[in-house]
Design an enzyme around this catalytic site. Structure first.
Site, PDB file in Angstrom:
ATOM      1  N   ASP A 177       0.883  -1.263   0.015  1.00  0.00           N
ATOM      2  CA  ASP A 177       0.130  -0.101   0.008  1.00  0.00           C
ATOM      3  C   ASP A 177       0.889   1.418   0.136  1.00  0.00           C
ATOM      4  O   ASP A 177       0.623   2.117  -0.631  1.00  0.00           O
ATOM      5  CB  ASP A 177      -0.917  -0.021   1.242  1.00  0.00           C
ATOM      6  N   HIS A 192      -4.740  -3.386   6.304  1.00  0.00           N
ATOM      7  CA  HIS A 192      -4.649  -3.459   5.053  1.00  0.00           C
ATOM      8  C   HIS A 192      -5.748  -3.678   4.300  1.00  0.00           C
ATOM      9  O   HIS A 192      -6.275  -5.228   4.221  1.00  0.00           O
ATOM     10  CB  HIS A 192      -3.527  -4.809   4.725  1.00  0.00           C
TER      11      HIS A 192
END
Length: 352
Positions: A178, A206
């Protein structure tokens, strides 16, 4: 005498009860499977040469897959990697986990159509409880454990709780993917290289509630470090489309290629493990899901939550003293609330 790292990783698929993927901090060689791209992962071995010391690689698989695993071993041998000392394929947990220095747990039960979230969590609790117990029994107490299989944060917490003799600080989950996605989006917007974007932050889970935060990000433009806001010159984009793009990037990849992220995930694992072993540059930090207890940002305790961290001597430290405005606070709290709900549901199945 050179110190040998032993790395082992596990990947669970829907079609088989268990399936395992081999990874090291600098190379990723998976077997073809529904959720990972073997070709892309093979390329990483040549593209990202992070091998920095002699290495012993252990590959764990179920018994019926050992002939396939032998093919992976042959490919590794045929690469003639100068620091790869030995590759050990096995179907025995005690062999695979024995005296590990690092473990990368890649696989998990993916969510199937019609599956309730609690059922997904229950299935993954069973998987990561067993992995944690095996680490507790066989691995070194200094082992560094990276959990990648989703829901990665909660799976990591379950593994840590199931390995009481290993410090919880030794467990982390992957939010570097990410982080890398966010850095490139800013770089693309500015027309610069991704390594010109520093100190991006991914807060929280996440998942689609994660918060990519650019308020402390520095962007090098024509040799000068400026804020991301000054570099991009589009506050609306930074507070809107940028955030949603990073949050939904995994789903967008699946929609486009009908498979989960492969090369980008592998590269993120390489980055994460390299920084654990070699440390971070002074004044720079990256994102990593770590144990939240004692954190300076008011995040609930007993979670695996992504924070900005710096690393020295293989020990991470949450970067302290960063100003949090109301916009960021709301998003940090929202992703924390999701993690608290996941944790409470998962722990109820764990029986602790």
């Amino acid at each position: 005498m050179s110190h040998h790292i032993q790395l082992k990783s596990v990947c669970l698929t829907i079609s088989r009860k268990r399936q395992y993927m081999s990874l090291t901090a600098d190379e990723i060689i998976p077997k073809p499977k529904p959720y990972y791209d073997s070709y892309a992962s093979h390329m990483l071995m040549f593209t990202f040469p992070y091998l920095f010391q002699p290495l012993v690689l252990l590959l764990l698989d179920i018994t019926p897959m050992l002939p396939v695993l032998e093919g992976v071993v042959m490919e590794l041998q045929d690469c003639a990697l100068p620091l790869l000392r030995e590759v050990i394929p096995t179907d025995k947990v005690d062999v695979a986990f024995k005296d590990l220095d690092a473990a990368i747990l890649v696989g998990s039960m993916p969510r199937r159509e019609g599956m309730e979230r609690k059922d997904l969590l229950k299935a993954n609790v069973a998987i990561f409880k067993s992995q944690g117990e095996a680490l507790d029994k066989y691995a070194k107490k200094t082992v560094k454990v990276l959990v990648v299989g989703n829901p990665a944060n909660t799976n990591c917490l379950i593994a840590a709780k199931s390995a009481p003799s290993i410090p919880k600080e030794n467990f982390s989950c992957l939010t570097r993917l990410d982080h890398n996605r966010a850095c490139f989006q800013v770089a693309l917007r500015c027309g610069i290289s991704a390594n010109s974007v520093k100190n991006m932050i991914i807060w929280g889970n996440h998942s689609s509630t994660q918060y990519p935060d650019i308020h402390h990000c520095k962007v090098n433009v024509q040799g000068k470090d400026v804020t991301a806001f000054d570099a991009v010159k589009d506050d609306a984009w930074l507070k809107g489309e940028f955030i949603s793009t990073v949050q939904q990037r995994g789903a967008a990849v699946i929609k486009a290629r009908k498979l989960s992220s492969a090369m980008s995930a592998a590269k993120a694992i390489c980055d994460h493990m390299r920084d654990i072993w070699t440390g971070t540059t002074e004044g720079e930090f990256f994102s990593m899901g770590v144990y939240s207890t004692g954190n300076p940002y008011g995040v609930p305790e007993d979670l695996i939550y992504s924070f900005p961290v710096s690393i020295k001597d293989k020990t991470w430290k949450i970067v302290d003293g960063l100003a949090i405005n109301d916009f960021s606070r709301a998003k940090m709290d929202a992703t924390a609330a999701e993690l608290v709900e996941e944790r409470d549901t998962a722990v109820s199945f764990l029986g602790v």
